[in-house]
Design a protein around this motif. Sequence first.
Motif, short mmCIF file in Angstrom:
data_model
loop_
_atom_site.label_atom_id
_atom_site.label_comp_id
_atom_site.label_asym_id
_atom_site.label_seq_id
_atom_site.Cartn_x
_atom_site.Cartn_y
_atom_site.Cartn_z
N ASP A 142 0.77 -1.04 0.07
CA ASP A 142 0.01 0.02 0.07
C ASP A 142 0.76 1.14 0.00
N PRO A 143 0.92 2.14 -1.07
CA PRO A 143 1.78 3.43 -1.10
C PRO A 143 1.30 4.25 -0.34
N PHE A 144 0.07 4.19 0.37
CA PHE A 144 -0.41 5.09 1.31
C PHE A 144 0.03 4.72 2.91
N ASP A 145 0.71 3.51 3.03
CA ASP A 145 1.03 3.26 4.13
C ASP A 145 1.84 4.08 4.79
N LEU A 146 1.80 4.84 6.37
CA LEU A 146 2.42 5.91 6.65
C LEU A 146 2.25 7.28 5.93
N ARG A 147 1.56 7.30 5.18
CA ARG A 147 1.01 8.65 4.22
C ARG A 147 -0.39 8.91 4.76
N ALA A 148 -0.94 8.32 5.75
CA ALA A 148 -2.49 8.73 5.97
C ALA A 148 -2.74 9.97 6.18
N PRO A 149 -1.89 11.07 6.91
CA PRO A 149 -2.38 12.50 7.15
C PRO A 149 -2.76 13.07 5.89
N LYS A 150 -3.68 14.08 6.11
CA LYS A 150 -4.11 14.95 5.12
C LYS A 150 -3.38 16.25 5.16
N LEU A 151 -2.21 16.41 4.39
CA LEU A 151 -1.32 17.64 4.63
C LEU A 151 -1.47 18.33 3.44
N ASN A 152 -1.94 19.61 3.52
CA ASN A 152 -2.49 20.63 2.59
C ASN A 152 -1.25 21.44 1.92
N ASP A 153 -0.20 21.59 2.43
CA ASP A 153 0.83 22.19 1.71
C ASP A 153 2.13 21.19 1.32
N SER A 154 3.23 21.79 0.61
CA SER A 154 4.08 20.89 0.10
C SER A 154 5.28 20.84 1.33
N MET A 155 5.29 21.98 1.98
CA MET A 155 6.18 21.93 3.08
C MET A 155 6.05 20.85 4.17
N ALA A 156 4.77 20.84 4.48
CA ALA A 156 4.23 19.67 5.44
C ALA A 156 4.38 18.34 4.95
N ARG A 157 4.28 18.30 3.60
CA ARG A 157 4.31 16.80 3.00
C ARG A 157 5.82 16.57 2.97
N ARG A 158 6.69 17.45 2.88
CA ARG A 158 8.23 17.22 2.92
C ARG A 158 8.60 16.75 4.32
N ARG A 159 8.06 17.43 5.32
CA ARG A 159 8.28 17.27 6.74
C ARG A 159 7.95 15.76 6.96
N TRP A 160 6.64 15.46 6.47
CA TRP A 160 6.13 14.27 6.60
C TRP A 160 6.90 13.22 6.18
N ASP A 161 7.33 13.28 5.06
CA ASP A 161 8.08 12.36 4.02
C ASP A 161 9.65 12.12 4.85
N GLN A 162 10.22 13.19 5.40
CA GLN A 162 11.57 13.01 6.06
C GLN A 162 11.25 12.13 7.27
N TRP A 163 10.04 12.27 8.06
CA TRP A 163 9.75 11.32 9.45
C TRP A 163 9.43 9.94 8.82
N ARG A 164 8.83 9.92 7.59
CA ARG A 164 8.83 8.51 7.19
C ARG A 164 9.96 7.74 6.77
N ASP A 165 10.88 8.63 6.24
CA ASP A 165 12.18 8.07 5.97
C ASP A 165 12.87 7.36 7.28
N GLN A 166 12.80 8.17 8.28
CA GLN A 166 13.49 7.98 9.41
C GLN A 166 12.88 6.59 9.98
N MET A 167 11.45 6.48 9.86
CA MET A 167 10.72 5.38 10.52
C MET A 167 11.27 4.07 9.50
N SER A 168 11.52 4.34 8.13
CA SER A 168 11.64 3.18 7.27
C SER A 168 12.99 2.65 7.60
N ALA A 169 13.94 3.60 7.94
CA ALA A 169 15.44 3.23 8.35
C ALA A 169 15.54 2.28 9.81
N ASN A 170 14.43 2.62 10.73
CA ASN A 170 14.67 2.06 11.88
C ASN A 170 13.41 0.96 12.26
N PHE A 171 12.40 1.01 11.77
CA PHE A 171 11.24 0.07 11.98
C PHE A 171 10.68 -0.69 10.77
#
Length: 211
Positions: free
Chosen positions: A31-60
Amino acid sequence: MRLYHFTHAHYALQNIEHRRLKIAEINDLNDPFDLRAPKLNDSMARRRWDQWRDQMSANFGMLCFSPSWRNAVMWSHYADRHRGICLGFDVSDEIAEKVTYSVERPPISLDREPTESDLKPMLFLKGPDWSYEAEYRIWTRLEDRDPDQNLYFLPFNESLALREVIVGPVCDVTRLQLEPLLSGMKPTVSLVKARLAFRSFEVVTQKLGLS
């Protein structure tokens, strides 16, 4: 609680032999939406979320289960079109949580650093198209990558105890193959041969048993 993990026969035999389950890494999930569930309305928020997702991917990573082995679609999607095997585990309630399925993507504020209470619901949230899985998840830290297979595994233990091996309706794995792999495992593991039901659309137990 008893939960079930569907897989190819080859991997199931390896899992039993080595007393472990493969941990799914976030970037390999279906599922490409896994850990992309939040509704984020601007590109800066989406980039911040993707950074957190990358950190999760590296550790969990996660292990995925279903509360039943009788769903024909699960056999088709995750057990090699009924040629695979389903492994039944007694899983501690403390480590597995049920996934929630939602049409709506929830908002989250990234104006501040998200807390654990902000993030945890996102680990167990998927869109409604996946609701047939009735999924339960175990999240676990990625440690000690297997050097031969370049994968991560979680060993069987008291919180993840193998109790059933259900051989798929068109799987050719035999009792003779399984019994040596299960030797010495306690408590005893039940062997079940599955078949397609005659009066419903479920997968059910073959009363003649596994030969």
